[in-house]
Design an enzyme around this catalytic site. Sequence first.
Site, mmCIF file in Angstrom:
data_model
loop_
_atom_site.group_PDB
_atom_site.id
_atom_site.type_symbol
_atom_site.label_atom_id
_atom_site.label_comp_id
_atom_site.label_asym_id
_atom_site.label_seq_id
_atom_site.Cartn_x
_atom_site.Cartn_y
_atom_site.Cartn_z
ATOM 1 N N HIS A 168 35.278 44.453 49.873
ATOM 2 C CA HIS A 168 34.481 45.668 49.719
ATOM 3 C C HIS A 168 34.874 46.726 50.729
ATOM 4 C CE1 HIS A 168 31.954 42.501 47.950
ATOM 5 N NE2 HIS A 168 31.750 43.418 47.040
ATOM 6 N N HIS A 211 36.552 44.934 41.329
ATOM 7 C CA HIS A 211 37.238 43.663 41.568
ATOM 8 C C HIS A 211 37.975 43.178 40.323
ATOM 9 C CE1 HIS A 211 34.839 43.728 45.133
ATOM 10 N NE2 HIS A 211 33.715 43.575 44.484
#
Lengths: 335, 335
Positions: free
Chosen positions: B220, B57
């Site tokens: 995700h 991320h």
Amino acid sequence: MKKLINEPEDVVDEMLEGMVAAHPEYVRRLEGTNVLVRADAPVEGMVGIVSGGGSGHEPTHAGYLGEGMLTGAAAGEVFTSPTADQLQGMIAACEGGAGVLCVVKNYEGDVMNFETAIELAELEGETDVEYVVVDDDVAVEDSLYTSGRRGVCGTILVHKIAGAAAARGDDLSEVKRLAEKVVDGVGTMGMALTSCTTPEKGEPTFDLPDDEIELGIGIHGEPGVERTDVMGADAVAEHLTERVLEDLDLAEGARVATIVNGMGATPLMELYVVNRRVQELLDERGFDVGECWVGDYMTSLDMAGCSVTVLELDEELEELLGAPADTPALTVRGD
Amino acid sequence: MKKLINEPEDVVDEMLEGMVAAHPEYVRRLEGTNVLVRADAPVEGMVGIVSGGGSGHEPTHAGYLGEGMLTGAAAGEVFTSPTADQLQGMIAACEGGAGVLCVVKNYEGDVMNFETAIELAELEGETDVEYVVVDDDVAVEDSLYTSGRRGVCGTILVHKIAGAAAARGDDLSEVKRLAEKVVDGVGTMGMALTSCTTPEKGEPTFDLPDDEIELGIGIHGEPGVERTDVMGADAVAEHLTERVLEDLDLAEGARVATIVNGMGATPLMELYVVNRRVQELLDERGFDVGECWVGDYMTSLDMAGCSVTVLELDEELEELLGAPADTPALTVRGD
């Protein structure tokens, strides 16, 4: 082609509107043009620093508008030089009484249009306009769009250092001297995992199989100078860094600044993996690294890949590189 | 799969090495762990602000380490929670005598491991450890990895505001109150043009045809809640913004901050095109926009797409959002 755009012909206009909407405290648009200038331009008594070129390299150029960097940034259509009249308008809007320095990436269209704009400016009585041409790409001597080397990510270092010199009150000849010193001491080499796709064309500008990469790419969808099998990040980092170091031919133990730059679609995770090996290698060779930037500084639309830039530092360049800057894309506290 | 990595199992370790090499003035690594902390941690007398979660991320979380934001950031493997013992080590390293606030994104693994770490810390005598759980994703009530809503890009605003409160000397209960106020007032909705590909798996986590997009994706590689035909940027901006506004149910004329966030492989040009319509829409609805961020803040590897975040502001939140911060990924001059 999947892109977050509306009509391809509106993309530059709408991008500029989105930038002004995001950063009204930093930038304003010259009415009826694709030129953005600092919100407070012209800055009285300060050398104006202006740049520009085709769009598709964001945050270059308008992301660097603000205190300590650019005064004006002209956006052409995607991968297309801005017109001379827009460049002239930008120069006029950034003239605060101390002259203007144009920072031009070495592409035939950009150089020609900036030269014409400067002539037009002179006809209007603005005689203190100078320019420097950035040609940091070590991959090729001449290219599809250039006589001589291309101007790529090293341009950002010229913006930063010339902008800091102007901000502290240096005069036009001194700002130009410093900008040229950066041009002389900087080298960049890039590579691509994928081609980019321009909004107008809607298809990749070159084909690259799943098991190959391109070394020595430019930032306008030009294919590279060499195609090879996929390599790991360390091998890529070594290849790019070695080529730049060969070109720069630095003194032993030299102090340098580096940029590991993403081409637009490269995750930051991967840029840090590349940076790890770049720094290790520079350390092995005995170079001493000062500023070390990792991120998207000079992109090529949705190309996946990276470039490595090395700048030879001395005391005056290092001071200016670390001086305060406050722009949408780059902020340096400088304290 | 083409990525700038070496072996998939080394990617997190090598990324962290590359970050420390790039930013030694901001971050250091706790030996033998995947935890980075501020170079000067613990900061005596200051509430430590720590976060963490799976990698992939970036710049979340370690990119936000520094003055005015995070004190510690734990990196799990890609899309996998950090272990409780590493989280406990981070908490201990960030305790400067005023307690520690953990900022946890709402995923079952993260919440469980942070809770265990806090229990372990208490056994070691560190009793002033609190946590907040961020669940800003308005797309789904429960998801593949969560009970309740997912924590996504709004987390950055918690880091910024809690970090600024800690930096000015607020105590733990006050910092926690402010962090919870952000959690209560923030909403995010995301979309994808493409899936991401994890280094381990080497293939897209979901299939998305060339003429379709996913709305309501997580970070995700989860597929979204709705698949539709490709839409233009304006339609995407409207859909995301409307969904967030519905959820937040703001008072007329409310003042807000916004983020148009890239998912990792989205050119900045496209994010500004999206931002144009987001700002236009908020203006049409009579909202008053303060801070307006456009860029890659919370990514999902090489996913192309974006998310829109809206935070309701009041005087105290706005002051903290604009306060100084100095981190690798976000610098605010604050003057």
